[in-house]
Design a protein around this motif. Structure first.
Motif, PDB file in Angstrom:
ATOM      1  N   GLU A 120       3.242 -17.488  -1.118  1.00  0.00           N
ATOM      2  CA  GLU A 120       2.337 -17.662  -2.256  1.00  0.00           C
ATOM      3  C   GLU A 120       2.790 -18.869  -3.076  1.00  0.00           C
ATOM      4  OE1 GLU A 120       2.473 -14.129  -4.678  1.00  0.00           O
ATOM      5  OE2 GLU A 120       4.636 -14.163  -4.807  1.00  0.00           O
ATOM      6  N   ARG A 121       1.845 -19.609  -3.587  1.00  0.00           N
ATOM      7  CA  ARG A 121       2.166 -20.804  -4.367  1.00  0.00           C
ATOM      8  C   ARG A 121       2.785 -20.445  -5.714  1.00  0.00           C
ATOM      9  NH1 ARG A 121      -1.939 -25.526  -4.200  1.00  0.00           N
ATOM     10  NH2 ARG A 121      -0.768 -25.778  -2.285  1.00  0.00           N
ATOM     11  N   ARG A 122       2.154 -19.511  -6.441  1.00  0.00           N
ATOM     12  CA  ARG A 122       2.674 -19.042  -7.738  1.00  0.00           C
ATOM     13  C   ARG A 122       3.348 -17.698  -7.550  1.00  0.00           C
ATOM     14  NH1 ARG A 122      -2.386 -19.130 -10.439  1.00  0.00           N
ATOM     15  NH2 ARG A 122      -1.996 -16.922 -10.592  1.00  0.00           N
ATOM     16  N   GLU A 123       4.574 -17.565  -7.977  1.00  0.00           N
ATOM     17  CA  GLU A 123       5.325 -16.313  -7.853  1.00  0.00           C
ATOM     18  C   GLU A 123       4.597 -15.175  -8.577  1.00  0.00           C
ATOM     19  OE1 GLU A 123       8.323 -14.035  -6.390  1.00  0.00           O
ATOM     20  OE2 GLU A 123       8.233 -16.212  -6.117  1.00  0.00           O
ATOM     21  N   GLY A 124       4.393 -14.068  -7.881  1.00  0.00           N
ATOM     22  CA  GLY A 124       3.752 -12.899  -8.479  1.00  0.00           C
ATOM     23  C   GLY A 124       2.235 -12.905  -8.443  1.00  0.00           C
ATOM     24  N   SER A 125       1.620 -13.976  -7.947  1.00  0.00           N
ATOM     25  CA  SER A 125       0.155 -14.032  -7.933  1.00  0.00           C
ATOM     26  C   SER A 125      -0.447 -13.131  -6.859  1.00  0.00           C
ATOM     27  CB  SER A 125      -0.332 -15.472  -7.755  1.00  0.00           C
ATOM     28  OG  SER A 125       0.111 -15.994  -6.507  1.00  0.00           O
ATOM     29  N   GLY A 126       0.331 -12.769  -5.835  1.00  0.00           N
ATOM     30  CA  GLY A 126      -0.177 -11.893  -4.780  1.00  0.00           C
ATOM     31  C   GLY A 126      -0.534 -10.507  -5.289  1.00  0.00           C
ATOM     32  N   ALA A 127       0.190 -10.033  -6.303  1.00  0.00           N
ATOM     33  CA  ALA A 127      -0.089  -8.693  -6.848  1.00  0.00           C
ATOM     34  C   ALA A 127      -1.375  -8.672  -7.665  1.00  0.00           C
ATOM     35  CB  ALA A 127       1.083  -8.236  -7.710  1.00  0.00           C
ATOM     36  N   LEU A 128      -1.836  -9.839  -8.125  1.00  0.00           N
ATOM     37  CA  LEU A 128      -3.018  -9.899  -8.988  1.00  0.00           C
ATOM     38  C   LEU A 128      -4.327  -9.618  -8.244  1.00  0.00           C
ATOM     39  CD1 LEU A 128      -2.117 -13.102 -11.049  1.00  0.00           C
ATOM     40  CD2 LEU A 128      -1.754 -10.708 -11.684  1.00  0.00           C
ATOM     41  N   VAL A 129      -4.345  -9.777  -6.929  1.00  0.00           N
ATOM     42  CA  VAL A 129      -5.593  -9.602  -6.181  1.00  0.00           C
ATOM     43  C   VAL A 129      -5.908  -8.131  -5.906  1.00  0.00           C
ATOM     44  CG1 VAL A 129      -5.447 -11.882  -5.134  1.00  0.00           C
ATOM     45  CG2 VAL A 129      -4.499  -9.921  -3.919  1.00  0.00           C
ATOM     46  N   PHE A 130      -4.939  -7.239  -6.149  1.00  0.00           N
ATOM     47  CA  PHE A 130      -5.157  -5.801  -5.982  1.00  0.00           C
ATOM     48  C   PHE A 130      -5.496  -5.224  -7.346  1.00  0.00           C
ATOM     49  CE2 PHE A 130      -2.240  -7.047  -2.619  1.00  0.00           C
ATOM     50  CZ  PHE A 130      -2.892  -6.542  -1.499  1.00  0.00           C
ATOM     51  N   ARG A 131      -6.787  -5.025  -7.583  1.00  0.00           N
ATOM     52  CA  ARG A 131      -7.241  -4.513  -8.882  1.00  0.00           C
ATOM     53  C   ARG A 131      -8.495  -3.677  -8.670  1.00  0.00           C
ATOM     54  NH1 ARG A 131      -7.923 -10.181  -8.878  1.00  0.00           N
ATOM     55  NH2 ARG A 131     -10.090 -10.818  -8.946  1.00  0.00           N
ATOM     56  N   ALA A 132      -9.050  -3.188  -9.773  1.00  0.00           N
ATOM     57  CA  ALA A 132     -10.225  -2.310  -9.705  1.00  0.00           C
ATOM     58  C   ALA A 132     -11.415  -3.037  -9.084  1.00  0.00           C
ATOM     59  CB  ALA A 132     -10.580  -1.812 -11.100  1.00  0.00           C
ATOM     60  N   TRP A 133     -12.238  -2.277  -8.375  1.00  0.00           N
ATOM     61  CA  TRP A 133     -13.412  -2.826  -7.701  1.00  0.00           C
ATOM     62  C   TRP A 133     -14.353  -3.489  -8.716  1.00  0.00           C
ATOM     63  CZ3 TRP A 133     -18.767  -1.746  -7.245  1.00  0.00           C
ATOM     64  CH2 TRP A 133     -19.366  -2.298  -6.110  1.00  0.00           C
ATOM     65  N   GLU A 134     -14.446  -2.925  -9.914  1.00  0.00           N
ATOM     66  CA  GLU A 134     -15.323  -3.467 -10.947  1.00  0.00           C
ATOM     67  C   GLU A 134     -14.835  -4.829 -11.437  1.00  0.00           C
ATOM     68  OE1 GLU A 134     -13.835  -0.370 -11.304  1.00  0.00           O
ATOM     69  OE2 GLU A 134     -15.551   0.732 -10.492  1.00  0.00           O
ATOM     70  N   GLU A 135     -13.551  -5.140 -11.267  1.00  0.00           N
ATOM     71  CA  GLU A 135     -12.974  -6.401 -11.730  1.00  0.00           C
ATOM     72  C   GLU A 135     -12.862  -7.444 -10.623  1.00  0.00           C
ATOM     73  OE1 GLU A 135      -9.174  -5.426 -13.392  1.00  0.00           O
ATOM     74  OE2 GLU A 135      -9.997  -3.906 -14.718  1.00  0.00           O
TER      75      GLU A 135
END
Length: 183
Positions: A17-32
Motif C-alpha cells: 500500500e502506498r499510504r500506511e494504514g490505508s488498506g483498512a479504510l476500504v472495509f466499511r459499511a455498505w452505505e458508506e
C-alpha cells in the motif's frame, strides 16, 4: 454486508500500500461505499495483498470490489482462506477461488464465493495480481458478505494415563447381596 465489523483491525495487514494504514479504510459499511475520499492505492506495482483476520469464524458468501473507471481498477481477485501472515511469495500457490473482475464504480457487482469452500474461515487473504493496464491499483471499497459465529476456543486439558492399574487406587466397598420381594 456487515462482516467489516468482525475484522480484527489491529492485525489487518495490506501489503504494497502506498499510504500506511490505508488498506483498512476500504472495509466499511455498505452505505458508506460511495465515499471516494477513503481508498487504498498500490505502491511499486499493480499488486495488492490483504491479510484479513476475523474475530470469529466466518461463512463467506460474497465479495464486492469497487474501483475507478480507468486502468487502476483491479482486473483479477484471488482468495485464500486460513493462511495467516501471507506474503507475495505465498500468493504463487493455488488459490481457493479466482475471480475475473469487471469495472464497478457503484459497488453493486457481487462476486459469489463457493460457500462450501469458505464455510469456516478465520483468516482471509485477498490478492489482486493485476489491473486493467495502469501502473498502480486503486480500490475504494471492499464488501464482505456472510455469516459470523463466535470462535470456539478449546481449553488445554491435562490428563494422566496409567500404564498399569494400581489396585490401591481402585478400592471398592464390599457389596452385600440384598433380596427384594415384590408382593
Amino acid at each position: 454486508w456487515g462482516l467489516y465489523l468482525r475484522i480484527d483491525r489491529q492485525r489487518l495487514q495490506c501489503l504494497n500500500e502506498r499510504r500506511e494504514g490505508s488498506g483498512a479504510l476500504v472495509f466499511r459499511a455498505w452505505e458508506e461505499r460511495g465515499d471516494r475520499g477513503q481508498f487504498v492505492e498500490s505502491d511499486d506495482d499493480e499488486e495488492l495483498l490483504f491479510n484479513i483476520p476475523f474475530t470469529g469464524n466466518v461463512k463467506l458468501k460474497g465479495v464486492i470490489v469497487m474501483g475507478e473507471d480507468d486502468g487502476t481498477h483491479p482486473a483479477e481477485m484471488r482468495l485464500f482462506k486460513n493462511i495467516p501472515h501471507m506474503s507475495f511469495d505465498d500468493a504463487a500457490r493455488e488459490p481457493d477461488q479466482t475471480f475475473s473482475l469487471n469495472r464497478d464504480l457503484a459497488g453493486e457487482l457481487e462476486y459469489p464465493t463457493k460457500i462450501a469452500r469458505f464455510s469456516n474461515v478465520h483468516h482471509l487473504s485477498m490478492h489482486f495480481p493485476k489491473n486493467f493496464g495502469a501502473e498502480t491499483t486503486k480500490i475504494f471499497y471492499i464488501g464482505l458478505k456472510g455469516e459470523w459465529t463466535e470462535a470456539h476456543r478449546h481449553e488445554v486439558t491435562i490428563c494422566n494415563y496409567e500404564a498399569s492399574a494400581n489396585p490401591a487406587d481402585h478400592k471398592l466397598e464390599q457389596i452385600t447381596p440384598q433380596t427384594h420381594f415384590i408382593s
